[in-house]
Design an enzyme around this catalytic site. Structure first.
Site, PDB file in Angstrom:
ATOM      1  N   GLY A  72       0.811  -1.219   0.000  1.00  0.00           N
ATOM      2  CA  GLY A  72       0.000   0.000   0.000  1.00  0.00           C
ATOM      3  C   GLY A  72       0.844   1.269   0.000  1.00  0.00           C
ATOM      4  O   GLY A  72       2.069   1.216   0.070  1.00  0.00           O
ATOM      5  N   THR A 116      -7.210   2.871  10.126  1.00  0.00           N
ATOM      6  CA  THR A 116      -8.281   3.657  10.754  1.00  0.00           C
ATOM      7  C   THR A 116      -9.532   2.796  10.975  1.00  0.00           C
ATOM      8  O   THR A 116      -9.517   1.591  10.756  1.00  0.00           O
ATOM      9  CB  THR A 116      -8.603   4.848   9.838  1.00  0.00           C
ATOM     10  N   LYS A 131      -8.770   7.721  -0.470  1.00  0.00           N
ATOM     11  CA  LYS A 131      -8.919   7.342   0.930  1.00  0.00           C
ATOM     12  C   LYS A 131     -10.218   6.571   1.151  1.00  0.00           C
ATOM     13  O   LYS A 131     -11.274   6.958   0.668  1.00  0.00           O
ATOM     14  CB  LYS A 131      -8.866   8.592   1.817  1.00  0.00           C
ATOM     15  N   PHE A 186       0.700   9.143  12.785  1.00  0.00           N
ATOM     16  CA  PHE A 186       2.085   8.940  13.214  1.00  0.00           C
ATOM     17  C   PHE A 186       2.944  10.185  13.021  1.00  0.00           C
ATOM     18  O   PHE A 186       4.113  10.177  13.394  1.00  0.00           O
ATOM     19  CB  PHE A 186       2.729   7.798  12.412  1.00  0.00           C
ATOM     20  N   HIS A 196      -8.093  15.146   2.285  1.00  0.00           N
ATOM     21  CA  HIS A 196      -7.250  14.008   1.917  1.00  0.00           C
ATOM     22  C   HIS A 196      -7.310  13.730   0.413  1.00  0.00           C
ATOM     23  O   HIS A 196      -8.227  14.183  -0.282  1.00  0.00           O
ATOM     24  CB  HIS A 196      -7.679  12.746   2.665  1.00  0.00           C
ATOM     25  N   THR A 232      -7.770  10.740  12.212  1.00  0.00           N
ATOM     26  CA  THR A 232      -7.171  11.877  12.921  1.00  0.00           C
ATOM     27  C   THR A 232      -8.237  12.916  13.283  1.00  0.00           C
ATOM     28  O   THR A 232      -8.259  13.432  14.407  1.00  0.00           O
ATOM     29  CB  THR A 232      -6.096  12.534  12.031  1.00  0.00           C
TER      30      THR A 232
HETATM   31  N1  LIG Z   1      -1.948   6.494  11.363  1.00  0.00           N
HETATM   32  C1  LIG Z   1      -1.341   7.120  10.353  1.00  0.00           C
HETATM   33  O1  LIG Z   1      -0.458   7.972  10.562  1.00  0.00           O
HETATM   34  C2  LIG Z   1      -1.713   6.783   8.973  1.00  0.00           C
HETATM   35  C3  LIG Z   1      -2.727   5.920   8.756  1.00  0.00           C
HETATM   36  N2  LIG Z   1      -3.104   5.608   7.486  1.00  0.00           N
HETATM   37  C4  LIG Z   1      -4.146   4.586   7.360  1.00  0.00           C
HETATM   38  O2  LIG Z   1      -3.525   3.379   6.940  1.00  0.00           O
HETATM   39  C5  LIG Z   1      -4.456   2.637   6.152  1.00  0.00           C
HETATM   40  C6  LIG Z   1      -3.833   2.329   4.802  1.00  0.00           C
HETATM   41  O3  LIG Z   1      -3.689   3.527   4.078  1.00  0.00           O
HETATM   42  P1  LIG Z   1      -3.027   3.536   2.611  1.00  0.00           P
HETATM   43  O4  LIG Z   1      -1.657   2.979   2.662  1.00  0.00           O
HETATM   44  O5  LIG Z   1      -3.227   4.887   2.074  1.00  0.00           O
HETATM   45  O6  LIG Z   1      -4.012   2.516   1.860  1.00  0.00           O
HETATM   46  P2  LIG Z   1      -3.683   1.578   0.614  1.00  0.00           P
HETATM   47  O7  LIG Z   1      -4.999   1.128   0.080  1.00  0.00           O
HETATM   48  O8  LIG Z   1      -2.707   2.229  -0.294  1.00  0.00           O
HETATM   49  O9  LIG Z   1      -2.918   0.340   1.276  1.00  0.00           O
HETATM   50  C7  LIG Z   1      -3.540  -0.681   2.006  1.00  0.00           C
HETATM   51  C8  LIG Z   1      -2.916  -1.992   1.572  1.00  0.00           C
HETATM   52  O10 LIG Z   1      -3.399  -3.029   2.404  1.00  0.00           O
HETATM   53  C9  LIG Z   1      -3.867  -4.091   1.559  1.00  0.00           C
HETATM   54  N3  LIG Z   1      -4.830  -4.904   2.256  1.00  0.00           N
HETATM   55  C10 LIG Z   1      -6.179  -4.792   2.316  1.00  0.00           C
HETATM   56  N4  LIG Z   1      -6.693  -5.769   3.085  1.00  0.00           N
HETATM   57  C11 LIG Z   1      -5.646  -6.505   3.519  1.00  0.00           C
HETATM   58  C12 LIG Z   1      -5.530  -7.658   4.349  1.00  0.00           C
HETATM   59  N5  LIG Z   1      -6.602  -8.259   4.889  1.00  0.00           N
HETATM   60  N6  LIG Z   1      -4.289  -8.161   4.616  1.00  0.00           N
HETATM   61  C13 LIG Z   1      -3.191  -7.599   4.077  1.00  0.00           C
HETATM   62  N7  LIG Z   1      -3.237  -6.504   3.264  1.00  0.00           N
HETATM   63  C14 LIG Z   1      -4.444  -5.966   3.007  1.00  0.00           C
HETATM   64  C15 LIG Z   1      -4.428  -3.375   0.359  1.00  0.00           C
HETATM   65  O11 LIG Z   1      -4.620  -4.250  -0.729  1.00  0.00           O
HETATM   66  P3  LIG Z   1      -5.734  -3.836  -1.860  1.00  0.00           P
HETATM   67  O12 LIG Z   1      -5.172  -2.637  -2.532  1.00  0.00           O
HETATM   68  O13 LIG Z   1      -5.817  -5.050  -2.707  1.00  0.00           O
HETATM   69  O14 LIG Z   1      -7.009  -3.533  -1.121  1.00  0.00           O
HETATM   70  C16 LIG Z   1      -3.313  -2.357   0.121  1.00  0.00           C
HETATM   71  O15 LIG Z   1      -2.217  -2.891  -0.565  1.00  0.00           O
HETATM   72  C17 LIG Z   1      -5.726   3.490   6.080  1.00  0.00           C
HETATM   73  O16 LIG Z   1      -6.620   3.095   7.107  1.00  0.00           O
HETATM   74  C18 LIG Z   1      -5.200   4.879   6.341  1.00  0.00           C
HETATM   75  O17 LIG Z   1      -6.180   5.743   6.836  1.00  0.00           O
HETATM   76  C19 LIG Z   1      -2.504   6.130   6.405  1.00  0.00           C
HETATM   77  C20 LIG Z   1      -1.505   7.044   6.584  1.00  0.00           C
HETATM   78  C21 LIG Z   1      -1.005   7.426   7.869  1.00  0.00           C
HETATM   79  O1  LIG Z   2      -5.528   7.634   4.653  1.00  0.00           O
HETATM   80  C1  LIG Z   2      -4.630   8.480   4.878  1.00  0.00           C
HETATM   81  O2  LIG Z   2      -3.933   8.955   3.975  1.00  0.00           O
HETATM   82  C2  LIG Z   2      -4.403   8.902   6.248  1.00  0.00           C
HETATM   83  N1  LIG Z   2      -5.088   8.322   7.199  1.00  0.00           N
HETATM   84  C3  LIG Z   2      -5.020   8.616   8.587  1.00  0.00           C
HETATM   85  C4  LIG Z   2      -6.342   9.186   9.068  1.00  0.00           C
HETATM   86  O3  LIG Z   2      -7.412   8.749   8.613  1.00  0.00           O
HETATM   87  O4  LIG Z   2      -6.320  10.069   9.938  1.00  0.00           O
HETATM   88  C5  LIG Z   2      -3.822   9.473   8.933  1.00  0.00           C
HETATM   89  C6  LIG Z   2      -3.511  10.543   7.909  1.00  0.00           C
HETATM   90  O5  LIG Z   2      -4.533  11.492   7.928  1.00  0.00           O
HETATM   91  C7  LIG Z   2      -3.377   9.921   6.533  1.00  0.00           C
END
Ligand SMILES: NC(=O)C1=CN([C@@H]2O[C@H](COP(=O)(O)OP(=O)(O)OC[C@H]3O[C@@H](n4cnc5c(N)ncnc54)[C@H](OP(=O)(O)O)[C@@H]3O)[C@@H](O)[C@H]2O)C=CC1
Ligand SMILES: O=C(O)C1=N[C@H](C(=O)O)C[C@H](O)C1
Length: 251
Positions: A14, A81, A140, A109, A136, A147
């Site tokens: 991802g 999330t 998303k 983070f 965003h 957040t």
């Molecule tokens: N706390 C923080 O600071 C941050 C949190 N986030 C959160 O992180 C999450 C991911 O965001 P983001 O990277 O943008 O999303 P993406 O969709 O780019 O990445 C998620 C990845 O997880 C895969 N996936 C889905 N289901 C599963 C599973 N059961 N097991 C393993 N892999 C799986 C997806 O595959 P597929 O594409 O096939 O669905 C994809 O490759 C979101 O909830 C986002 O809000 C994001 C940024 C910062």
């Molecule tokens: O999906 C994102 O990109 C992000 N998800 C987290 C959220 O839902 O707060 C953290 C950040 O905003 C990026």
């Protein structure tokens, strides 16, 4: 010399997961031992001897992933999330059966976002009005962001602690959604726009003045120091921790 901490990244293909893999690989005290994505078996974590799993997947997947990790005594660092009080209670129940295991859930983070939440908490009792706007990228999965939800909850708790009543909204005519989502009495508005990454404004208002706290994540790299801090600290922090601020010295 201490052996490197063995780390898995779930959701490794991802947007954030792929960046997290690179960050773990670049850290001399960490070893990347498993990188499952959708459809891959989590048994690779066990095969690789993972001590910590970083979950960056999807709200629909995270509970089952954590169930597996906790069941195998693997600590969790969770950026995914979709957290509700009900989900947190379920997780606490699972952790009670595995008391040595730690899970950190971090709505964000990045240090700037953590500070935004802290500053918003501090400002909350001084202003009659408050609204949160999060912005965003248009891929998303969820709205409002984790957040923004957490920010609104912290603001509402700070207002309640200060004895403030919930703010009044005299709007009587509105299209559905025009006033945003109500999170504990704080309106939260979500914008989804190609070209953006992750941004948030907390707007406070009172007689003759407003205060805006704004944070912009400009690159996914901003989440990496927080993820690595979480990985290093969670192994010594059993139970559930919500919020990276608990691993930072903010006071
Ligand atoms: N706390 C923080 O600071 C941050 C949190 N986030 C959160 O992180 C999450 C991911 O965001 P983001 O990277 O943008 O999303 P993406 O969709 O780019 O990445 C998620 C990845 O997880 C895969 N996936 C889905 N289901 C599963 C599973 N059961 N097991 C393993 N892999 C799986 C997806 O595959 P597929 O594409 O096939 O669905 C994809 O490759 C979101 O909830 C986002 O809000 C994001 C940024 C910062
Ligand atoms: O999906 C994102 O990109 C992000 N998800 C987290 C959220 O839902 O707060 C953290 C950040 O905003 C990026």
């Amino acid at each position: 010399m201490t052996a490197p901490l063995r780390v898995a990244v779930i959701g490794a293909k991802g947007r954030i997961g792929s960046e997290a893999c690179r960050a773990v690989e670049a850290a001399p005290d960490l070893e990347l031992v498993a990188t499952p994505d959708r459809g891959d078996s989590l048994e690779t974590l066990v095969d690789g001897g993972a001590q910590v799993a970083v979950d960056l997947t999807h709200p629909d997947a995270v509970m089952a992933n954590l169930e597996f990790c906790i069941g195998h005594g693997i600590h969790g660092v969770v950026g995914t999330t979709g957290w509700t009080e009900e989900r947190l209670a379920t997780l606490r129940g699972r952790l009670a059966a595995s008391p040595a295991t730690g899970v950190l859930i971090a709505p964000n983070f990045s240090i700037g976002a953590v500070l935004t939440m802290r500053f918003a908490q501090q400002a909350a009792r001084f202003f009659e009005s408050v609204e949160v706007v999060e912005l965003h990228h248009n891929r998303k999965a969820d709205a409002p962001s984790g957040t923004a939800t957490r920010t609104a909850q912290l603001i509402a708790a700070a207002r309640e602690q200060a004895g403030l009543a919930r703010q009044q909204d005299p709007t009587t005519h509105a299209l559905d959604g025009a006033r945003g989502a109500d999170v504990d009495g704080v309106p939260v508005h979500a914008v989804r726009l190609r070209g953006l990454l992750a941004h948030q404004e907390v707007l406070f208002g009172d007689v003759g003045e407003t205060l805006t706290i704004r944070h912009d994540s400009l690159h996914h790299s901003c989440f990496m120091p927080g993820i690595l801090l979480g990985v290093r600290r969670v192994v010594d922090t059993p139970g559930l921790t919500v919020g990276l601020e608990h691993f930072l010295d903010l006071d």
